[in-house]
Scaffold this motif. Structure first.
Motif, PDB file in Angstrom:
ATOM      1  N   GLY A   1      11.269 106.143  69.422  1.00 21.22           N
ATOM      2  CA  GLY A   1      12.057 107.057  70.239  1.00 21.22           C
ATOM      3  C   GLY A   1      13.547 106.906  70.027  1.00 21.22           C
ATOM      4  O   GLY A   1      14.344 107.655  70.603  1.00 21.22           O
ATOM      5  N   ASN A   2      13.955 105.936  69.199  1.00 23.81           N
ATOM      6  CA  ASN A   2      15.367 105.731  68.886  1.00 23.81           C
ATOM      7  C   ASN A   2      15.697 106.414  67.564  1.00 23.81           C
ATOM      8  O   ASN A   2      15.950 105.766  66.546  1.00 23.81           O
ATOM      9  N   GLY A   3      15.657 107.736  67.572  1.00 16.22           N
ATOM     10  CA  GLY A   3      15.832 108.484  66.345  1.00 16.22           C
ATOM     11  C   GLY A   3      17.282 108.653  65.939  1.00 16.22           C
ATOM     12  O   GLY A   3      18.211 108.466  66.725  1.00 16.22           O
ATOM     13  N   ALA A   4      17.477 109.008  64.672  1.00 14.59           N
ATOM     14  CA  ALA A   4      18.793 109.297  64.121  1.00 14.59           C
ATOM     15  C   ALA A   4      18.989 110.810  64.071  1.00 14.59           C
ATOM     16  O   ALA A   4      18.055 111.588  64.286  1.00 14.59           O
ATOM     17  N   ILE A   5      20.213 111.223  63.804  1.00 15.12           N
ATOM     18  CA  ILE A   5      20.497 112.649  63.664  1.00 15.12           C
ATOM     19  C   ILE A   5      19.693 113.208  62.489  1.00 15.12           C
ATOM     20  O   ILE A   5      19.628 112.598  61.418  1.00 15.12           O
TER      21      ILE A   5
ATOM     22  N   PHE B   1      14.003 118.612  54.872  1.00 11.67           N
ATOM     23  CA  PHE B   1      14.181 117.776  56.060  1.00 11.67           C
ATOM     24  C   PHE B   1      15.079 116.596  55.698  1.00 11.67           C
ATOM     25  O   PHE B   1      14.821 115.887  54.724  1.00 11.67           O
ATOM     26  N   SER B   2      16.110 116.359  56.502  1.00 11.99           N
ATOM     27  CA  SER B   2      17.059 115.280  56.237  1.00 11.99           C
ATOM     28  C   SER B   2      17.284 114.452  57.491  1.00 11.99           C
ATOM     29  O   SER B   2      17.376 114.988  58.598  1.00 11.99           O
ATOM     30  N   GLU B   3      17.405 113.146  57.288  1.00  8.30           N
ATOM     31  CA  GLU B   3      17.677 112.210  58.378  1.00  8.30           C
ATOM     32  C   GLU B   3      18.891 111.376  58.004  1.00  8.30           C
ATOM     33  O   GLU B   3      18.990 110.872  56.886  1.00  8.30           O
ATOM     34  N   ASN B   4      19.837 111.261  58.940  1.00 12.12           N
ATOM     35  CA  ASN B   4      21.058 110.485  58.704  1.00 12.12           C
ATOM     36  C   ASN B   4      21.022 109.238  59.568  1.00 12.12           C
ATOM     37  O   ASN B   4      21.400 109.246  60.738  1.00 12.12           O
ATOM     38  N   ALA B   5      20.545 108.143  59.006  1.00  9.09           N
ATOM     39  CA  ALA B   5      20.420 106.873  59.727  1.00  9.09           C
ATOM     40  C   ALA B   5      21.600 105.978  59.360  1.00  9.09           C
ATOM     41  O   ALA B   5      21.584 105.278  58.341  1.00  9.09           O
ATOM     42  N   GLY B   6      22.651 106.034  60.181  1.00 12.83           N
ATOM     43  CA  GLY B   6      23.827 105.197  59.935  1.00 12.83           C
ATOM     44  C   GLY B   6      24.509 105.482  58.621  1.00 12.83           C
ATOM     45  O   GLY B   6      25.034 104.567  57.980  1.00 12.83           O
ATOM     46  N   GLY B   7      24.505 106.714  58.190  1.00  8.79           N
ATOM     47  CA  GLY B   7      25.134 107.083  56.927  1.00  8.79           C
ATOM     48  C   GLY B   7      24.193 107.070  55.737  1.00  8.79           C
ATOM     49  O   GLY B   7      24.547 107.568  54.664  1.00  8.79           O
ATOM     50  N   LEU B   8      22.999 106.516  55.918  1.00 12.09           N
ATOM     51  CA  LEU B   8      21.990 106.532  54.859  1.00 12.09           C
ATOM     52  C   LEU B   8      21.149 107.789  55.034  1.00 12.09           C
ATOM     53  O   LEU B   8      20.399 107.918  56.002  1.00 12.09           O
ATOM     54  N   ILE B   9      21.281 108.712  54.117  1.00 15.67           N
ATOM     55  CA  ILE B   9      20.643 110.024  54.250  1.00 15.67           C
ATOM     56  C   ILE B   9      19.413 110.096  53.353  1.00 15.67           C
ATOM     57  O   ILE B   9      19.480 109.818  52.152  1.00 15.67           O
ATOM     58  N   SER B  10      18.295 110.453  53.958  1.00 15.47           N
ATOM     59  CA  SER B  10      17.062 110.673  53.200  1.00 15.47           C
ATOM     60  C   SER B  10      16.647 112.128  53.364  1.00 15.47           C
ATOM     61  O   SER B  10      16.796 112.709  54.444  1.00 15.47           O
ATOM     62  N   THR B  11      16.145 112.717  52.312  1.00 12.91           N
ATOM     63  CA  THR B  11      15.791 114.138  52.319  1.00 12.91           C
ATOM     64  C   THR B  11      14.440 114.332  51.647  1.00 12.91           C
ATOM     65  O   THR B  11      14.139 113.689  50.640  1.00 12.91           O
ATOM     66  N   GLN B  12      13.654 115.212  52.220  1.00 18.51           N
ATOM     67  CA  GLN B  12      12.356 115.568  51.647  1.00 18.51           C
ATOM     68  C   GLN B  12      12.194 117.080  51.663  1.00 18.51           C
ATOM     69  O   GLN B  12      12.570 117.741  52.635  1.00 18.51           O
ATOM     70  N   TRP B  13      11.634 117.605  50.591  1.00 17.79           N
ATOM     71  CA  TRP B  13      11.283 119.018  50.530  1.00 17.79           C
ATOM     72  C   TRP B  13       9.802 119.156  50.843  1.00 17.79           C
ATOM     73  O   TRP B  13       8.966 118.508  50.208  1.00 17.79           O
ATOM     74  N   ILE B  14       9.496 120.016  51.810  1.00 15.11           N
ATOM     75  CA  ILE B  14       8.113 120.216  52.216  1.00 15.11           C
ATOM     76  C   ILE B  14       7.770 121.697  52.129  1.00 15.11           C
ATOM     77  O   ILE B  14       8.508 122.554  52.637  1.00 15.11           O
ATOM     78  N   ASN B  15       6.641 121.972  51.493  1.00  9.26           N
ATOM     79  CA  ASN B  15       6.137 123.342  51.405  1.00  9.26           C
ATOM     80  C   ASN B  15       4.962 123.495  52.376  1.00  9.26           C
ATOM     81  O   ASN B  15       3.870 123.006  52.128  1.00  9.26           O
ATOM     82  N   PHE B  16       5.226 124.155  53.504  1.00  2.00           N
ATOM     83  CA  PHE B  16       4.165 124.439  54.467  1.00  2.00           C
ATOM     84  C   PHE B  16       3.481 125.741  54.047  1.00  2.00           C
ATOM     85  O   PHE B  16       4.107 126.809  54.055  1.00  2.00           O
ATOM     86  N   GLY B  17       2.184 125.629  53.704  1.00  2.00           N
ATOM     87  CA  GLY B  17       1.514 126.803  53.159  1.00  2.00           C
ATOM     88  C   GLY B  17       0.268 127.253  53.870  1.00  2.00           C
ATOM     89  O   GLY B  17      -0.320 128.273  53.497  1.00  2.00           O
ATOM     90  N   SER B  18      -0.183 126.518  54.898  1.00  2.00           N
ATOM     91  CA  SER B  18      -1.439 126.908  55.531  1.00  2.00           C
ATOM     92  C   SER B  18      -1.480 126.390  56.962  1.00  2.00           C
ATOM     93  O   SER B  18      -0.541 125.738  57.441  1.00  2.00           O
ATOM     94  N   HIS B  19      -2.599 126.684  57.641  1.00  2.00           N
ATOM     95  CA  HIS B  19      -2.821 126.220  59.000  1.00  2.00           C
ATOM     96  C   HIS B  19      -4.012 125.268  59.027  1.00  2.00           C
ATOM     97  O   HIS B  19      -4.955 125.410  58.249  1.00  2.00           O
ATOM     98  N   TYR B  20      -3.926 124.314  59.915  1.00  2.00           N
ATOM     99  CA  TYR B  20      -5.046 123.412  60.154  1.00  2.00           C
ATOM    100  C   TYR B  20      -5.411 123.502  61.626  1.00  2.00           C
ATOM    101  O   TYR B  20      -4.566 123.300  62.502  1.00  2.00           O
TER     102      TYR B  20
END
Length: 290
Positions: free
Chosen positions: A234-238, A145-164
């Motif tokens: 509600g003011n999200g980035a790309i 998952f990556s978010e580009n907030a004004g050129g500042l890019i943050s990325t996270q790797w998430i392993n979805f493995g089950s249901h809740y």
């Protein structure tokens, strides 16, 4: 523990992602027209469509068309040909006979639904899903998952493995961060929005909110990062999400196989947070019941 609460706040916003899109590649069909199917593929704006169908007399025919995909209008128009009398398996070379089948047009309403117009009629198509129990299960596996907030890019790797499953029956896909038990994620597909809602609570209790449209390979939409105990504005980035591995690949991939061994989120923590989610979302927002 705050993942459910954060997801509740995000749902209440009712945010919508708008995107131009390339349709999901693979098998397509009209569920009301069993026995006839389509293979749709696209590479950098060039689409191919093949169909296995029948002639008026019942003989099987292959159809094939290719040409540019219109990303602005989300349409594909081509002159289709039928092919018959070609080479069988184990037989010598025999060139097929090609005949014009007329103009075909596909109008895509989103990544996985479309209307096919052909001489004499039309069919409502949908992407044929055979590897997942539900659309929400697209999230299962390893995602970036990556978010580009004004050129500042943050990325996270998430392993979805089950249901809740919440006490109200709402089902979420749950997961954790790359090689850590301190980052918890919950995901939900909301049919009324046609979008996936994902919230990631990281190891310093910041919440990362994503609302995205997509399929089992990629998603596009908006993302937002907020400090602890803060609902999204509600003011999200790309934002974008890309699949790295399917669940079936995790255990066999030598370099990333360690991800398959990440412990699942605490059921006790998720359950206590879900109680707050139910009071905040189910009673106030109909989307929670979709």
């Amino acid at each position: 523990m705050r993942a459910c609460l954060s997801l509740a706040g995000f749902l209440l916003l009712g945010t919508r992602a708008v995107m131009a899109f390339t349709p999901s590649p693979g098998l397509w069909w009209d569920p009301s027209e069993g026995g006839r199917g389509y293979v749709i593929d696209v590479q950098d704006g060039v689409m191919t469509v093949s169909a296995y169908a029948y002639s008026a007399s019942g003989e099987s025919l292959w159809y094939l068309g290719a040409g540019p995909y219109n990303n602005s209008a989300n349409t594909f128009t081509t002159q289709m040909n039928t092919y018959s009398g070609g080479q069988c398996f184990g037989c010598g070379l025999s060139s097929p006979i090609a005949d014009s089948a007329g103009t075909f047009q596909i109008v895509f309403s989103d990544l996985e639904t479309a209307t096919l117009h052909y001489p004499g009629g039309s069919s409502d198509l949908e992407h044929f899903v055979y590897g997942f129990a539900s659309k929400q299960d697209y999230l299962l596996g390893l995602w970036s998952f990556s978010e580009n907030a004004g050129g500042l890019i943050s990325t996270q790797w998430i392993n979805f493995g089950s249901h809740y499953t919440g006490s109200d029956g709402t089902i979420y896909v749950s997961g954790q961060g790359d090689n850590t038990s301190n980052t918890i994620a919950l995901g939900q597909y909301v049919p009324s929005l046609g979008e996936f809602i994902v919230v990631i609570v990281d190891d310093v209790n910041y919440s990362h909110f994503y609302t995205m449209a997509g399929d089992d390979r990629r998603m596009l939409g908006e993302g937002e990062t907020e400090p602890p105990n803060t609902n999204p504005t509600g003011n999200g980035a790309i934002a974008a999400a890309s699949r790295l591995l399917y669940s079936s690949e995790l255990s066999s991939n030598k370099k990333l196989g360690r991800l398959a061994a990440i412990p699942e989120p605490s059921a006790e923590a998720l359950r206590s947070a879900e109680l707050a989610l139910r009071s905040a979302v189910v009673s106030a927002h109909p989307l929670a019941k979709d």
